[in-house]
Design a protein around this motif. Structure first.
Motif, PDB file in Angstrom:
ATOM      1  N   GLU A  14       5.823  -3.914   4.443  1.00 47.42           N
ATOM      2  CA  GLU A  14       5.895  -4.049   5.892  1.00 47.42           C
ATOM      3  C   GLU A  14       5.611  -2.744   6.616  1.00 47.42           C
ATOM      4  N   SER A  15       5.790  -1.610   5.928  1.00 45.22           N
ATOM      5  CA  SER A  15       5.503  -0.314   6.549  1.00 45.22           C
ATOM      6  C   SER A  15       4.020   0.023   6.513  1.00 45.22           C
ATOM      7  N   GLY A  16       3.286  -0.570   5.579  1.00 46.87           N
ATOM      8  CA  GLY A  16       1.877  -0.231   5.400  1.00 46.87           C
ATOM      9  C   GLY A  16       1.658   1.037   4.609  1.00 46.87           C
ATOM     10  N   LEU A  36       0.440   5.054  -0.879  1.00 47.98           N
ATOM     11  CA  LEU A  36      -0.869   5.476  -0.381  1.00 47.98           C
ATOM     12  C   LEU A  36      -0.870   6.908   0.119  1.00 47.98           C
ATOM     13  N   ASN A  37       0.294   7.464   0.414  1.00 51.50           N
ATOM     14  CA  ASN A  37       0.376   8.827   0.943  1.00 51.50           C
ATOM     15  C   ASN A  37       0.370   9.872  -0.167  1.00 51.50           C
ATOM     16  N   VAL A  57       9.969  -9.746   2.564  1.00 58.83           N
ATOM     17  CA  VAL A  57      10.695 -10.601   3.494  1.00 58.83           C
ATOM     18  C   VAL A  57      11.807  -9.797   4.167  1.00 58.83           C
ATOM     19  N   ASP A  58      11.733  -9.650   5.485  1.00 53.40           N
ATOM     20  CA  ASP A  58      12.817  -9.041   6.255  1.00 53.40           C
ATOM     21  C   ASP A  58      13.266  -7.709   5.647  1.00 53.40           C
ATOM     22  N   GLU A  59      12.303  -6.823   5.379  1.00 52.97           N
ATOM     23  CA  GLU A  59      12.530  -5.486   4.836  1.00 52.97           C
ATOM     24  C   GLU A  59      13.109  -5.503   3.420  1.00 52.97           C
ATOM     25  N   GLY A  60      12.993  -6.640   2.742  1.00 50.38           N
ATOM     26  CA  GLY A  60      13.420  -6.734   1.357  1.00 50.38           C
ATOM     27  C   GLY A  60      12.338  -7.351   0.506  1.00 50.38           C
ATOM     28  N   VAL A 268     -15.729  -9.954  -9.338  1.00 51.93           N
ATOM     29  CA  VAL A 268     -14.795 -10.839  -8.655  1.00 51.93           C
ATOM     30  C   VAL A 268     -13.708 -10.024  -7.956  1.00 51.93           C
ATOM     31  N   ILE A 269     -13.445 -10.355  -6.692  1.00 54.32           N
ATOM     32  CA  ILE A 269     -12.299  -9.814  -5.966  1.00 54.32           C
ATOM     33  C   ILE A 269     -11.115 -10.721  -6.252  1.00 54.32           C
ATOM     34  N   HIS A 270     -10.083 -10.195  -6.907  1.00 57.50           N
ATOM     35  CA  HIS A 270      -8.930 -11.004  -7.301  1.00 57.50           C
ATOM     36  C   HIS A 270      -7.851 -11.046  -6.221  1.00 57.50           C
ATOM     37  N   SER A 271      -7.692  -9.967  -5.477  1.00 50.97           N
ATOM     38  CA  SER A 271      -6.720  -9.884  -4.372  1.00 50.97           C
ATOM     39  C   SER A 271      -7.307  -8.973  -3.318  1.00 50.97           C
ATOM     40  N   ILE A 272      -6.908  -9.183  -2.062  1.00 49.38           N
ATOM     41  CA  ILE A 272      -7.414  -8.337  -0.977  1.00 49.38           C
ATOM     42  C   ILE A 272      -6.345  -8.186   0.097  1.00 49.38           C
ATOM     43  N   GLN A 273      -6.197  -6.954   0.602  1.00 46.31           N
ATOM     44  CA  GLN A 273      -5.252  -6.633   1.661  1.00 46.31           C
ATOM     45  C   GLN A 273      -5.939  -5.700   2.662  1.00 46.31           C
ATOM     46  N   ASN A 274      -5.376  -5.600   3.858  1.00 42.88           N
ATOM     47  CA  ASN A 274      -5.930  -4.731   4.894  1.00 42.88           C
ATOM     48  C   ASN A 274      -4.832  -3.860   5.498  1.00 42.88           C
ATOM     49  N   ILE A 275      -5.114  -2.579   5.608  1.00 39.23           N
ATOM     50  CA  ILE A 275      -4.247  -1.641   6.332  1.00 39.23           C
ATOM     51  C   ILE A 275      -5.159  -0.783   7.198  1.00 39.23           C
ATOM     52  N   ASP A 276      -4.988  -0.888   8.512  1.00 41.88           N
ATOM     53  CA  ASP A 276      -5.826  -0.154   9.468  1.00 41.88           C
ATOM     54  C   ASP A 276      -7.304  -0.471   9.219  1.00 41.88           C
TER      55      ASP A 276
END
Length: 568
Positions: A14-16, A36-37, A57-60, A268-276
């Motif tokens: 949730e923080s990215g 990532l940092n 879920v809800d910071e958990g 093949v792309i198995h999973s994909i996410q986006n941040i900024d």
């Protein structure tokens, strides 16, 4: 430790700041985190059983595990160091959906039953809100009061409903019956989804959430698979499955602009996410074991973050089609060896409503290093090639799919120097059934065979599979009482006396999709008629083998078996 690590289910927190994913680098599947940092990579869970899925879920963290692969997933919630068992009943399958109004909302079904309960849970209290008589799934939150549910009509099509979690109102939407996935809300008025409405491919649609009218946005002759919405809530990034290979597109909804992104198209792309402005993906190809990478949407720059090293000995690979017995073009992937009179293995995928894709497969690599050529077809009935293609093998058309494999064998001998005396057949699940069907109906064509968790008789499968799964599978395989004569006629169990090739069978005690009895009865019948057969059983697995120790053992046994049979 495994030679090649598998990565699955990439999700941002949730923080990215972190990417979470499941990997099997510890010999079973556990949850890991990549920062990532500072690029720190750590193991998050240490469960007794394999981690099957997880959600932020809800910071958990909500984690799903099962017992020895029996698919009856139990849900555990971890937050601020406290651990809360949401479910702990091994008689039920639990399918998590959404978190709304401080409630975990999920579906459950008893392993022997047919009904699906819609449940909400909060602070130790579980409440059944509704019960459905058809297999049901939670698609998404619709608004602050309602969720979207899908219910199966047959083995591929669904009807879409709205359910109010406060009033219990359950209402069918005006959406047509068909395949439906990737629902994503853009704002209070509109959403996007993918479906095969209007034609047979999974395309992108824009939905009016007020009256459920929709408009088609893309016109691909292939299926859109994975999809996400960028932060601006008007840009959609999605993967198109073209001949099994992933192509990455960006679509501006308000401007109606479609752009093909400069991303590799050989795997093949198995999973994909986006941040900024970056995409994060799990990726593999026939020659690239799984890696996690980032793709900068502004600079069009691809960077590997971590994952497997490149292969020291790359394979020669290709993709093409061949004509089947009735002129149908059937696609296949080939791991091609140089030379003549090549020992060749054909692998048939499971499903059958599934698709072999050009992803990394460790067994293929091990066979290839031993000199085997491997062909992997998408015979009729496979997904990825239109809804028409999916239905070409249903019920009494089953033998047409088997003939596709026979035609591939002839093609490999004529075009790719396969030695007709050394052609092997293998498959998992439905592919295991197809293997048994081929060695009983066309016994002279195969040097040896491997059946992994396969079906030996559709009638016994349907009689012993859970009630909620029976109708779904009957649309594909045939209905007891209607197709009995045909199912008896083609059943490998009834034709075991015809087998000429040695057979290895792999199965496991906790398989809920294809019962263990399917393999034991085939093994016992083969022994009764004095055939060359061996049954290998894994005590702690289900339908999918998740422990790397068992995967490595099975792969080693298959390679050794094929090598020994080649020498005879």
């Amino acid at each position: 430790m495994t030679e090649f690590i598998k990565y699955l289910s990439l999700k941002k927190d949730e923080s990215g700041d972190n990417l979470y994913f499941i990997s099997d680098e510890t010999t079973k599947r556990e949850l890991h985190r990549y920062n990532l940092n500072n690029e720190e990579l750590i193991q998050v869970t240490n469960e007794k059983e394999n981690v099957k899925n997880f959600w932020h879920v809800d910071e958990g963290l909500l984690i799903a595990t099962d017992y020895n692969g029996n698919e009856r997933e139990q849900l555990t919630y971890i937050k601020n160091g406290s651990v809360q068992k949401i479910t702990d009943d091994g008689d039920y399958y639990h399918h998590y959906g959404v978190y709304m109004k401080d409630h975990f909302i999920f579906l459950r079904n008893h392993h022997d039953g047919k009904d699906f309960d819609l449940v909400k849970y909060s602070q130790g209290q579980l409440e059944v809100m509704a019960t459905f008589e058809r297999p049901t799934s939670i698609v998404s939150k619709f608004d602050d009061e309602k969720i979207i549910l899908s219910q199966q009509v047959n083995n591929i099509d669904k009807e879409i409903y709205l359910f109010n979690i406060h009033t219990g109102e359950y209402k069918k939407t005006p959406l047509s019956i068909g395949r439906f996935s990737n629902y994503r809300s853009l704002n209070e008025e509109t959403a996007v989804f993918t479906s095969d409405y209007l034609e047979g491919h999974m395309n992108l649609y824009l939905l009016n959430k007020e009256d459920f009218s929709f408009r088609k946005l893309t016109y691909f002759k292939w299926d859109i698979e994975k999809l996400l919405i960028l932060n601006d809530k008007e840009t959609v990034v999605f993967e198109v499955n073209k001949k099994g290979f992933s192509q990455l597109f960006q679509y501006k909804v308000t401007e109606d602009i479609l752009e093909l992104l400069d991303f590799p198209t050989d795997g093949v792309i198995h999973s994909i996410q986006n941040i900024d402005s970056k995409l994060y993906m799990i990726y593999s190809s026939m020659n690239q074991p799984h890696i996690v990478c980032s793709y900068d949407l502004m600079r069009h720059e691809l960077i590997k973050l971590f994952g497997n090293e490149d292969l020291k000995e790359p394979m020669t690979v290709s993709h093409s089609t061949y004509p089947s017995f009735d002129g149908l073009d059937v696609p296949y992937y080939l791991y091609e060896q140089a030379g003549e009179n090549l020992s060749t293995a054909i692998h048939v995928h499971g499903g059958p409503e599934s698709q072999a894709r050009p992803e990394f497969n460790e067994l293929y690599y091990k066979l290839y290093k031993e000199g085997f050529q491997i062909a992997v077809p998408n015979i009729r009935g496979s997904t990825g090639y239109s809804k028409f293609y999916i239905g070409l093998d249903n019920q009494e058309k089953r033998m047409d799919a088997a003939k596709d494999v026979v035609s591939l064998r002839s093609h490999l001998c004529a075009v790719h120097d396969a030695n007709p005396e050394n052609i092997f057949i293998m498959g998992r699940s439905y592919g295991g059934f197809m293997t048994l069907l081929l060695i009983t109906q066309f016994p002279k064509l195969w040097r040896a065979a491997v059946d992994i968790v396969g079906i030996s008789h559709f009638t016994t499968l349907l009689s012993n599979t859970p009630a909620w799964r029976r109708d779904n599978r009957s649309y594909e395989y045939g209905f007891i009482g209607k197709h009995d004569e045909f199912m008896q006629c083609i059943a490998p169990l009834n034709n075991a006396h015809r087998v000429r090739s040695p057979l290895k069978i792999f199965h496991s005690h906790h398989d809920v999709r294809v019962p263990f009895s399917e393999s034991t009865q085939m093994y016992e019948k083969m022994k009764e008629v004095h055939k060359d057969v061996e049954l290998i059983v894994y005590e702690n697995e289900g339908h999918q083998y998740l422990y790397t120790e068992n995967q490595d053992d099975m792969n080693a046994r298959i390679v050794k078996f094929f090598k020994e049979e080649t020498k005879k």
